[in-house]
Design an enzyme around this catalytic site. Structure first.
Site, PDB file in Angstrom:
ATOM      1  N   TYR A   1      -9.752 -31.917   0.239  1.00 51.09           N
ATOM      2  CA  TYR A   1      -9.521 -31.076  -0.936  1.00 51.09           C
ATOM      3  C   TYR A   1      -8.050 -31.047  -1.357  1.00 51.09           C
ATOM      4  CZ  TYR A   1     -14.243 -29.276  -0.080  1.00 51.09           C
ATOM      5  OH  TYR A   1     -15.599 -29.160   0.118  1.00 51.09           O
TER       6      TYR A   1
ATOM      7  N   LYS B   1     -17.280 -36.612  11.594  1.00 46.19           N
ATOM      8  CA  LYS B   1     -18.101 -37.798  11.298  1.00 46.19           C
ATOM      9  C   LYS B   1     -17.383 -38.992  11.910  1.00 46.19           C
ATOM     10  CE  LYS B   1     -21.221 -38.769   8.745  1.00 46.19           C
ATOM     11  NZ  LYS B   1     -22.608 -39.157   9.138  1.00 46.19           N
TER      12      LYS B   1
ATOM     13  N   ASP C   1     -23.568 -34.281   9.777  1.00 50.48           N
ATOM     14  CA  ASP C   1     -24.919 -34.288   9.193  1.00 50.48           C
ATOM     15  C   ASP C   1     -25.914 -33.669  10.177  1.00 50.48           C
ATOM     16  OD1 ASP C   1     -24.258 -36.482  10.746  1.00 50.48           O
ATOM     17  OD2 ASP C   1     -25.458 -37.920   9.614  1.00 50.48           O
TER      18      ASP C   1
ATOM     19  N   ASP D   1     -16.703 -26.202   4.619  1.00 48.58           N
ATOM     20  CA  ASP D   1     -17.155 -25.630   3.352  1.00 48.58           C
ATOM     21  C   ASP D   1     -18.676 -25.709   3.276  1.00 48.58           C
ATOM     22  OD1 ASP D   1     -17.171 -24.663   0.809  1.00 48.58           O
ATOM     23  OD2 ASP D   1     -16.329 -26.444  -0.153  1.00 48.58           O
TER      24      ASP D   1
ATOM     25  N   ASP E   1     -21.578 -22.575   4.163  1.00 53.53           N
ATOM     26  CA  ASP E   1     -22.522 -22.113   3.134  1.00 53.53           C
ATOM     27  C   ASP E   1     -23.962 -22.195   3.639  1.00 53.53           C
ATOM     28  OD1 ASP E   1     -20.639 -21.401   1.268  1.00 53.53           O
ATOM     29  OD2 ASP E   1     -21.739 -22.333  -0.386  1.00 53.53           O
TER      30      ASP E   1
END
Ligand code: NAD
Length: 352
Positions: free
Chosen positions: A140, A187, A219, A243, A247
């Site tokens: 980001y 990852k 994942d 993030d 959520d």
């Protein structure tokens, strides 16, 4: 003298903050010299002074030990250029100004809310975890842009060793204070930043021999949060994965209106609900103020090491639930549904 900057912001921020402040003022009423200063931020500040994060607000925050933030943003300001929008200018502005690099998001299933979860009761009943998300670097914050030939867009993901080490220390210390299990999510099968992250995690682990470190691909972590969320105690991860995963985790407890988050830097902490300004329900006295009230508890825990006060607030909320009171977002048939202010009344009554 402990100083707190209070930034209600926009939408339901204007409704939930007054309830949180009533709770805050109640719990410090016998303590000398607590000072709360209310400031404008977000769209409300754009309307008044033309800037989402005015100098005066920043000045008050700089003199404070902690910041309480409601929420910012709303359709009225959606057409402004990106950097001027409340979310970018105010949220990222505050994170940058105070070097807030660690976001701590607790996800705890309250027994009275088991039926409010979208998952089956047996999947969520023992969920009690903390997600530690890196907040000030990574994808980001990397260089971003467009190219014309051929047309393309790019975002660069880069993490320095220092950035990875400091967030891992937060993860290990958080785990050390709990069950001593830390799951680092990355990852590493495809990303070089993740392989770098994993190497550093294994190295930092040597300083915490009492903490058991495990690694999981992001994942899979998303899938495991839905299939078997109670396996996690403390999860540490980068900005992007944090993030997304926080959520997913936010809905395990039934409503985003129950989730708070703490953003910590080297000096100051910022405490806010995980949700936004909810323009769809703003001004109707139906927003759940509990995430904002839990943010006050979290502030006492992290910024002032007053675990006794934090426990007291959380126990008051448990009592309110035990008495059958709910806001609309977490109510089921037969519950007594309260408005925003009335939920504040109920928490205060339980604290009295
Ligand atoms: P949102 O979190 O505001 O709302 C999502 C849904 O959850 C809505 O249906 C809303 O009614 C409900 N909801 C949220 N909080 C609730 C509460 N306390 N009680 C009951 N229901 C609640 O997300 P959104 O709709 O995507 O965003 C609205 C605005 O908020 C946008 O401008 C967005 O950019 C901004 N936003 C701000 C923050 C922040 O200030 N930290 C975070 C996220 C979004």
């Amino acid at each position: 003298m402990p100083k707190i900057a209070v930034l209600p912001g926009d939408g339901i921020g204007q409704e939930i903050m007054p309830q949180a402040l009533r709770v805050l003022k109640h719990v410090v009423k016998n303590l000398p010299d607590w000072e709360c200063t209310e400031c404008i931020v977000g769209g409300a500040a754009i309307d008044l002074v033309g800037k989402a994060l005015p100098e005066e607000t920043l000045k008050v925050c700089k003199k404070s030990d902690a910041i309480l933030l409601g929420a910012v943003g709303g359709p009225k300001w959606d057409n402004l250029p990106g950097p001027e929008r409340p979310e970018m200018a105010a949220l990222l502005g505050l994170r940058k100004a105070f070097g807030l690099y660690a976001n701590i998001r607790p996800v705890k299933m309250m027994p009275f809310l088991l039926d409010a979860s979208p998952l089956k009761r047996e999947r969520v009943e023992n969920v009690d975890m903390i997600i530690v998300r890196e907040l000030s670097s990574g994808l980001y914050f990397g260089e971003k842009g467009r190219k014309t030939d051929p047309p393309s867009g790019y975002d660069v993901m880069i993490y320095s060793e220092e950035e990875v080490r400091r967030i891992l220390h937060v993860g290990f210390k958080t785990a050390q204070a709990r069950s001593k299990r830390l799951c680092s999510v990355d990852k590493a099968n495809v990303l070089e930043t993740s392989r770098f992250w994993r190497e550093i995690a294994n190295d930092v682990a040597k300083e915490y021999p009492d903490v058991q470190l495990s690694h999981m691909y992001a994942d899979n972590a998303g899938m495991q949060l839905v299939l078997h969320p109670s396996q996690f105690d403390v999860m540490v991860t980068d900005n992007t994965f944090g993030d997304l995963l926080s959520d997913i985790a936010s809905v395990l407890g039934g409503s985003i209106g129950m989730l708070s988050s703490a953003s910590l830097g080297n000096n100051i902490g910022l405490y806010e609900p995980a949700h936004g300004s909810a323009p769809d329900i703003a001004g109707q006295n139906i927003a759940n103020p509990l995430a904002m009230i839990i943010s006050v508890a979290s502030m006492f825990r992290h910024s002032f090491a007053r675990h006794d006060i934090a426990d007291k607030i959380e126990q008051a909320i448990d009592q309110v639930f035990a008495a059958g009171y709910r806001t609309g977002d977490i109510a089921k048939p037969g519950d007594q549904v309260l408005g925003t202010k009335e939920m504040g009344d109920a928490v205060l009554a339980a604290l009295a």
